[in-house]
Design a protein around this motif. Structure first.
Motif, short mmCIF file in Angstrom:
data_model
loop_
_atom_site.label_atom_id
_atom_site.label_comp_id
_atom_site.label_asym_id
_atom_site.label_seq_id
_atom_site.Cartn_x
_atom_site.Cartn_y
_atom_site.Cartn_z
N LEU A 186 -6.92 1.85 2.84
CA LEU A 186 -8.03 2.74 3.18
C LEU A 186 -8.78 3.28 1.97
CD1 LEU A 186 -6.34 4.74 6.09
CD2 LEU A 186 -8.06 2.94 6.29
N SER A 187 -8.37 2.91 0.77
CA SER A 187 -9.10 3.33 -0.42
C SER A 187 -10.33 2.44 -0.64
CB SER A 187 -8.19 3.30 -1.66
OG SER A 187 -7.24 4.34 -1.60
N ASP A 188 -11.26 2.94 -1.47
CA ASP A 188 -12.49 2.19 -1.73
C ASP A 188 -12.18 0.83 -2.34
OD1 ASP A 188 -14.13 4.11 -0.71
OD2 ASP A 188 -14.91 4.82 -2.64
N PRO A 225 -0.76 7.15 -3.43
CA PRO A 225 -2.07 6.64 -3.05
C PRO A 225 -2.03 5.19 -2.57
CG PRO A 225 -1.80 6.46 -5.41
CD PRO A 225 -0.55 7.14 -4.88
N ASP A 226 -3.01 4.85 -1.73
CA ASP A 226 -3.43 3.45 -1.63
C ASP A 226 -4.26 3.21 -2.89
OD1 ASP A 226 -2.40 2.98 0.93
OD2 ASP A 226 -4.24 3.67 1.91
N ALA A 254 -3.33 -3.37 7.04
CA ALA A 254 -3.85 -3.09 5.70
C ALA A 254 -4.50 -4.32 5.09
CB ALA A 254 -2.72 -2.57 4.80
N TRP A 255 -3.83 -5.48 5.22
CA TRP A 255 -4.39 -6.71 4.65
C TRP A 255 -5.68 -7.13 5.36
CZ3 TRP A 255 1.07 -9.26 5.28
CH2 TRP A 255 1.93 -8.72 4.31
N GLY A 256 -5.80 -6.77 6.64
CA GLY A 256 -6.94 -7.20 7.42
C GLY A 256 -8.18 -6.34 7.27
N ARG A 257 -8.10 -5.26 6.53
CA ARG A 257 -9.28 -4.40 6.38
C ARG A 257 -10.37 -5.13 5.59
NH1 ARG A 257 -7.77 0.18 8.66
NH2 ARG A 257 -5.57 0.83 8.50
N LYS A 258 -11.60 -4.86 5.93
CA LYS A 258 -12.74 -5.57 5.35
C LYS A 258 -12.71 -5.47 3.82
CE LYS A 258 -17.76 -5.92 5.47
NZ LYS A 258 -19.02 -5.36 6.05
N GLY A 259 -12.72 -6.63 3.17
CA GLY A 259 -12.76 -6.69 1.72
C GLY A 259 -11.44 -6.50 1.02
N PHE A 267 0.89 -1.16 0.00
CA PHE A 267 0.00 0.00 0.00
C PHE A 267 0.93 1.21 0.00
CE2 PHE A 267 0.92 -1.14 4.30
CZ PHE A 267 0.77 -0.04 5.12
N TRP A 268 0.44 2.39 0.28
CA TRP A 268 1.31 3.56 0.12
C TRP A 268 2.63 3.41 0.86
CZ3 TRP A 268 3.47 6.43 3.93
CH2 TRP A 268 2.93 6.36 5.21
N TYR A 269 2.61 2.68 1.97
CA TYR A 269 3.77 2.54 2.84
C TYR A 269 4.93 1.82 2.15
CZ TYR A 269 5.91 2.09 7.51
OH TYR A 269 6.72 2.20 8.60
N GLY A 270 4.66 1.13 1.06
CA GLY A 270 5.72 0.46 0.32
C GLY A 270 6.78 1.40 -0.22
#
Length: 286
Positions: free
Chosen positions: A66-68, A59-60, A196-201, A38-41
Motif C-alpha cells: 500500500l506504499s507509493d 512499513p510497507d 499485495a503482489w497484485g496491487r497496480k504497479g 511486505f509489513w506482514y513478513g
C-alpha cells in the motif's frame, strides 16, 4: 494481530503505509521487510517486541503493497530507500531507533547504519550481508554467482513481471514456500501476500529495487565499515546467499556478532520464530 494499528506517513517525498504496535513511549524498533514480502513478513515478531515494551513500526517499503510506487528505477536507489526510513524514524522519535531488517530490508538497514549512524541505536540483520561485503566478495566467489543469477533475469524489461505473475504468482509463492507449508502459512496468509503482489504497479516497483542496483550501486559508495553494534542472524540453508557472505561480514566488520541457525532457510524469521525472537530480545536487552 488485533493490536496493530495502521497509518500513512509522508516521508522523503512519498507516502508510506505503516503498521505499528506497542507503547508509543517505548524505544522505537523499526522492522524492514525484504523481497517479495511486505509489513506482514514480520507478523511473528511484532507482538513479542510490542509486549516487551517496544514501539514497533513496520512499513510497507517503497513500491510494496500500500506504499507509493513511483515510476522509474531512479526512485529505487539505495540512498532513496535509506532516506525513506530516516523520515520514518524522525516522524516517530526524537531519538535513535533500533533497526531490524531481513533480506533487502536488511540491506537498507546496513546502509542506513553505515552512512547515517546517528539514526541507529542497534542493528539486527537477518540473512543479509553488509552490501559492501557482498559487492566485494561475490565477483571472486563462483558459488555465489549461480545463487545470484536471478538478479540478472530481473534486469530485463517486462519479462520478469510476466513470469512472476503467471499461474497466480506461483514463482513468488514457491520462493517463500507459502502454499507448500501450511504449518507456517495459513490460507489467509497466502491470500494477503497475493493481494499485495497484485496491487497496480507493485511487481514492477518491487523489481526496480534490483534494477536500480546498476545505477545506485548497492554498497558501491559505502566503505566496509560500520560504527553501530550489530547482530547478524543467519538461517544456514539459505538458497540465495552463501554462508561465506555472512562469515566475511563478521570478519570484515568485527564490532558485531554472527549467529547461525540450523535447519532454517532464508525465511528463518518464519520458520524459527521463537529462536529469532529470543535472539532479538536477548540482544536488545543488553
Amino acid at each position: 494481530m488485533n493490536d496493530i494499528t495502521f497509518q500513512f506517513i509522508e516521508t522523503n517525498g512519498i507516502t508510506m503505509h505503516v503498521a505499528s504496535a506497542g507503547p508509543k513511549d517505548g524505544p522505537l524498533a523499526v522492522l524492514l521487510h525484504g523481497f517479495p514480502e511486505f509489513w506482514y513478513g514480520w507478523k511473528n515478531q511484532i507482538k513479542p517486541l510490542a509486549d516487551a515494551g517496544y514501539h514497533v513500526v513496520v512499513p510497507d517499503q517503497r513500491g510494496y503493497n500500500l506504499s507509493d510506487k513511483p515510476v522509474g528505477i531512479g526512485h529505487y536507489v539505495i540512498d532513496a530507500l535509506r532516506d525513506d526510513i530516516i523520515g520514518l524514524i524522525t516522524h516517530f522519535s526524537l531519538e535513535k531507533a533500533i533497526v531490524i531488517g531481513h533480506d533487502w530490508g536488511g540491506a537498507v538497514a546496513w546502509h542506513l547504519a553505515s552512512t547515517r549512524p546517528q539514526y541507529v541505536e542497534k542493528l539486527i540483520a537477518v540473512n543479509i550481508p553488509h552490501p559492501a561485503v557482498m559487492r566485494k566478495v561475490t565477483p571472486f566467489y563462483p558459488p555465489q554467482w549461480k545463487k545470484s543469477s536471478y538478479i540478472a533475469f530481473f534486469q530485463l524489461p517486462e519479462k520478469p513481471e510476466r513470469r512472476l505473475s503467471e499461474d497466480n504468482y506461483r514463482v513468488l509463492d514457491h520462493a517463500i514456500g507459502l502454499s507448500e507449508r501450511p504449518s507456517l502459512f495459513s490460507c489467509e496468509d497466502v491470500q494477503k501476500y497475493k493481494e499485495a503482489w497484485g496491487r497496480k504497479g507493485a511487481l514492477t516497483a518491487m523489481l526496480n529495487w534490483y534494477r536500480a542496483i546498476r545505477i545506485g550501486g548497492l554498497g558501491s559508495a559505502v566503505p566496509i565499515a560500520m560504527p553501530i553494534p550489530y547482530r547478524l542472524i543467519w538461517g544456514m540453508n539459505d538458497r540465495a546467499l552463501s554462508k561465506k557472505l555472512a562469515k566475511e561480514t563478521k570478519r570484515q566488520i568485527p564490532n558485531g556478532e554472527l549467529i547461525f541457525i540450523d535447519d532454517a532457510s532464508h525465511w528463518v524469521n518464519h520458520e524459527k520464530p521463537d529462536i529469532v525472537n529470543h535472539l532479538i530480545h536477548e540482544y536488545l536487552q543488553r
